[in-house]
Design a protein around this motif. Sequence first.
Motif, PDB file in Angstrom:
ATOM      1  N   CYS A 123       7.548  -4.234  -3.863  1.00  0.00           N
ATOM      2  CA  CYS A 123       8.725  -3.442  -3.742  1.00  0.00           C
ATOM      3  C   CYS A 123       8.620  -2.220  -3.146  1.00  0.00           C
ATOM      4  O   CYS A 123       7.302  -1.868  -3.082  1.00  0.00           O
ATOM      5  CB  CYS A 123       9.431  -3.275  -5.264  1.00  0.00           C
ATOM      6  N   ALA A 124       9.895  -1.537  -2.691  1.00  0.00           N
ATOM      7  CA  ALA A 124       9.636  -0.104  -2.121  1.00  0.00           C
ATOM      8  C   ALA A 124       9.361   0.843  -2.991  1.00  0.00           C
ATOM      9  O   ALA A 124       9.643   1.045  -4.116  1.00  0.00           O
ATOM     10  CB  ALA A 124      10.810   0.060  -1.196  1.00  0.00           C
ATOM     11  N   ARG A 125       8.176   1.738  -2.960  1.00  0.00           N
ATOM     12  CA  ARG A 125       7.700   2.859  -3.836  1.00  0.00           C
ATOM     13  C   ARG A 125       7.512   4.055  -3.218  1.00  0.00           C
ATOM     14  O   ARG A 125       6.523   4.961  -3.601  1.00  0.00           O
ATOM     15  CB  ARG A 125       6.586   2.184  -4.869  1.00  0.00           C
ATOM     16  N   ASN A 126       7.998   4.075  -1.897  1.00  0.00           N
ATOM     17  CA  ASN A 126       7.668   5.373  -1.080  1.00  0.00           C
ATOM     18  C   ASN A 126       6.422   5.499  -0.712  1.00  0.00           C
ATOM     19  O   ASN A 126       5.355   4.772  -0.739  1.00  0.00           O
ATOM     20  CB  ASN A 126       8.172   6.755  -1.981  1.00  0.00           C
ATOM     21  N   THR A 127       6.108   6.838   0.039  1.00  0.00           N
ATOM     22  CA  THR A 127       4.835   6.809   0.897  1.00  0.00           C
ATOM     23  C   THR A 127       3.579   7.131   0.155  1.00  0.00           C
ATOM     24  O   THR A 127       2.354   6.673   0.402  1.00  0.00           O
ATOM     25  CB  THR A 127       5.026   7.939   2.024  1.00  0.00           C
ATOM     26  N   ALA A 177      -3.473   5.785 -10.983  1.00  0.00           N
ATOM     27  CA  ALA A 177      -3.802   4.742 -11.968  1.00  0.00           C
ATOM     28  C   ALA A 177      -3.143   3.587 -12.089  1.00  0.00           C
ATOM     29  O   ALA A 177      -3.556   2.350 -11.840  1.00  0.00           O
ATOM     30  CB  ALA A 177      -3.862   5.202 -13.551  1.00  0.00           C
ATOM     31  N   ALA A 178      -1.743   3.559 -11.673  1.00  0.00           N
ATOM     32  CA  ALA A 178      -0.915   2.494 -11.609  1.00  0.00           C
ATOM     33  C   ALA A 178      -1.245   1.568 -10.126  1.00  0.00           C
ATOM     34  O   ALA A 178      -1.263   0.420 -10.331  1.00  0.00           O
ATOM     35  CB  ALA A 178       0.698   2.960 -11.478  1.00  0.00           C
ATOM     36  N   VAL A 179      -1.348   2.304  -9.154  1.00  0.00           N
ATOM     37  CA  VAL A 179      -1.661   1.695  -7.966  1.00  0.00           C
ATOM     38  C   VAL A 179      -3.165   0.979  -7.935  1.00  0.00           C
ATOM     39  O   VAL A 179      -3.355  -0.160  -7.346  1.00  0.00           O
ATOM     40  CB  VAL A 179      -1.625   2.491  -6.708  1.00  0.00           C
ATOM     41  N   ARG A 180      -3.915   1.743  -8.344  1.00  0.00           N
ATOM     42  CA  ARG A 180      -5.215   1.220  -8.651  1.00  0.00           C
ATOM     43  C   ARG A 180      -5.089  -0.171  -9.392  1.00  0.00           C
ATOM     44  O   ARG A 180      -6.042  -1.283  -8.964  1.00  0.00           O
ATOM     45  CB  ARG A 180      -6.194   2.025  -9.210  1.00  0.00           C
ATOM     46  N   GLY A 219      -5.501 -14.747   3.401  1.00  0.00           N
ATOM     47  CA  GLY A 219      -6.035 -14.620   4.857  1.00  0.00           C
ATOM     48  C   GLY A 219      -6.022 -13.151   5.307  1.00  0.00           C
ATOM     49  O   GLY A 219      -6.832 -12.446   4.401  1.00  0.00           O
ATOM     50  N   HIS A 220      -5.414 -12.386   6.118  1.00  0.00           N
ATOM     51  CA  HIS A 220      -5.426 -11.040   6.538  1.00  0.00           C
ATOM     52  C   HIS A 220      -4.337 -10.339   5.568  1.00  0.00           C
ATOM     53  O   HIS A 220      -4.245  -9.172   6.041  1.00  0.00           O
ATOM     54  CB  HIS A 220      -5.221 -10.642   7.976  1.00  0.00           C
ATOM     55  N   ARG A 221      -3.773 -11.131   4.576  1.00  0.00           N
ATOM     56  CA  ARG A 221      -2.577 -10.192   3.871  1.00  0.00           C
ATOM     57  C   ARG A 221      -3.168 -10.176   2.311  1.00  0.00           C
ATOM     58  O   ARG A 221      -4.201 -10.998   1.962  1.00  0.00           O
ATOM     59  CB  ARG A 221      -1.556 -11.190   3.507  1.00  0.00           C
ATOM     60  N   PHE A 222      -2.809  -8.967   1.969  1.00  0.00           N
ATOM     61  CA  PHE A 222      -3.361  -8.517   0.586  1.00  0.00           C
ATOM     62  C   PHE A 222      -1.939  -8.238  -0.102  1.00  0.00           C
ATOM     63  O   PHE A 222      -1.167  -7.630   0.228  1.00  0.00           O
ATOM     64  CB  PHE A 222      -4.116  -7.417   0.388  1.00  0.00           C
ATOM     65  N   HIS A 223      -1.885  -9.033  -1.346  1.00  0.00           N
ATOM     66  CA  HIS A 223      -0.684  -8.858  -2.301  1.00  0.00           C
ATOM     67  C   HIS A 223      -1.100  -8.152  -3.408  1.00  0.00           C
ATOM     68  O   HIS A 223      -1.761  -8.828  -4.603  1.00  0.00           O
ATOM     69  CB  HIS A 223      -0.072 -10.002  -2.764  1.00  0.00           C
ATOM     70  N   PRO A 224      -0.811  -7.033  -3.760  1.00  0.00           N
ATOM     71  CA  PRO A 224      -0.899  -6.300  -5.050  1.00  0.00           C
ATOM     72  C   PRO A 224      -0.108  -6.941  -6.170  1.00  0.00           C
ATOM     73  O   PRO A 224       1.014  -7.573  -5.910  1.00  0.00           O
ATOM     74  CB  PRO A 224      -0.185  -4.822  -4.892  1.00  0.00           C
ATOM     75  N   ASP A 225      -0.384  -6.878  -7.248  1.00  0.00           N
ATOM     76  CA  ASP A 225       0.298  -7.345  -8.535  1.00  0.00           C
ATOM     77  C   ASP A 225       1.678  -6.666  -8.605  1.00  0.00           C
ATOM     78  O   ASP A 225       1.861  -5.649  -8.664  1.00  0.00           O
ATOM     79  CB  ASP A 225      -0.722  -6.920  -9.820  1.00  0.00           C
ATOM     80  N   ALA A 271       5.800  -0.748 -11.618  1.00  0.00           N
ATOM     81  CA  ALA A 271       5.817   0.288 -12.602  1.00  0.00           C
ATOM     82  C   ALA A 271       5.571   1.730 -12.221  1.00  0.00           C
ATOM     83  O   ALA A 271       5.495   2.688 -12.482  1.00  0.00           O
ATOM     84  CB  ALA A 271       4.685   0.007 -14.015  1.00  0.00           C
ATOM     85  N   VAL A 272       4.854   1.684 -10.620  1.00  0.00           N
ATOM     86  CA  VAL A 272       4.719   3.004 -10.032  1.00  0.00           C
ATOM     87  C   VAL A 272       5.999   3.926  -9.663  1.00  0.00           C
ATOM     88  O   VAL A 272       7.027   3.135  -9.337  1.00  0.00           O
ATOM     89  CB  VAL A 272       3.978   2.584  -8.694  1.00  0.00           C
ATOM     90  N   GLU A 273       5.793   5.085  -9.976  1.00  0.00           N
ATOM     91  CA  GLU A 273       6.849   6.083  -9.653  1.00  0.00           C
ATOM     92  C   GLU A 273       6.907   6.165  -8.109  1.00  0.00           C
ATOM     93  O   GLU A 273       5.837   6.276  -7.389  1.00  0.00           O
ATOM     94  CB  GLU A 273       6.551   7.295 -10.627  1.00  0.00           C
ATOM     95  N   SER A 274       8.192   6.308  -7.564  1.00  0.00           N
ATOM     96  CA  SER A 274       8.642   6.456  -6.352  1.00  0.00           C
ATOM     97  C   SER A 274       8.502   7.915  -5.928  1.00  0.00           C
ATOM     98  O   SER A 274       9.341   8.860  -6.490  1.00  0.00           O
ATOM     99  CB  SER A 274       9.824   5.866  -6.211  1.00  0.00           C
ATOM    100  N   GLU A 275       7.582   8.353  -5.323  1.00  0.00           N
ATOM    101  CA  GLU A 275       7.441   9.718  -4.752  1.00  0.00           C
ATOM    102  C   GLU A 275       6.809   9.881  -3.176  1.00  0.00           C
ATOM    103  O   GLU A 275       5.908   9.009  -3.022  1.00  0.00           O
ATOM    104  CB  GLU A 275       6.650  10.591  -5.646  1.00  0.00           C
TER     105      GLU A 275
END
Length: 350
Positions: free
Chosen positions: A84-88, A218-221, A231-237, A243-247
Amino acid sequence: MNTVVPVILCGGSGTRLWPRSRVSRPKPFLPLIGELTLFEATIARCPPSIGFAGPVVVTGALHLDHVEAQLGDVEQPSVIVEPCARNTAAAIALAANRLPEDAIMLVCPSDHWIGRPDAFASAAVAASQLASEGWLVSFGIEATAPETGFGYLRQGEEILGGSGAKGFRTAQFVEKPDLETARTFLSAGDYAWNGGIFAFRVKDFLRELATHRPDIDAAVRKAVESGWTEGHRFHPDAELFAAVESESVDYAVMEKTARAAMVPADMEWSDIGNWAALHDAVPRDSDGNSIRGCVGELVDCRNVLVDSDGPRVSVIGLENAIVVVDGDDILITTTAGVQKVGKLSGARNQ
């Protein structure tokens, strides 16, 4: 110098350049200027021949097919698929957690136009050299007009890196100003546009993120640690990343760090943020008119852009206008009205 990894941020809703740009296929994936799409041009500016590693592209699942189709024969790409989108700030942190700590990240939006790739490359080299010495570097894009749609950077004292690279401390980050303030910035001469292009070493970025926004760090980690590779794709949980704040990275890190620097970049840059910005970036005739696609005649017109993919369009007696035809959708607006295009229900729903 450390390995320089282009980190390409690829997303967006595609509303401001409707009807050509759509939610399902936003502007990075369109050939709006020349034959290459904006995404393809971004990748092409960072080739292995001048020392760049394979790119890391951070994108959403909705745009994954476009990204992979337009990567072409790029060597050793890595694609991080945001659930999902969580900003830059979060997007950059995803890439940082997948790279060696001494690698230098050259963070580039995928939907900008740069008319002088050579100037971009020179600025990238200088920014990367300063980043290798612990600076978090922004590109200070030469301000050529009193734009109110961009943030600004105020240039501070000069920095001379051990490698000879020259930059400046970032004395101030300024939010989008009103017109009178923007005119003041332009006449002052020590303000530059903040185009959202950055260079920093992985370990320095993660240290600053942990210092100023430990919750995002911490949340991204955790999302990366629980993610999986395809393959060459990586999918975060997905659940942890949601739960990561968008900022933005500007708010989370760049405006707070004591190690913010900037390098000047005079590279004919545009964010192609609306139809008027696109009109400014494309070639014009002596009357300021630009045409693309199936266009008939422009008679007694001044500063008109016509872009049609089907019906033959002719225009008489208009000034400062935009006419766009995409399939069954037609947009006609004054240049002054382009900021409202994204508010159209058709733009939001397609």
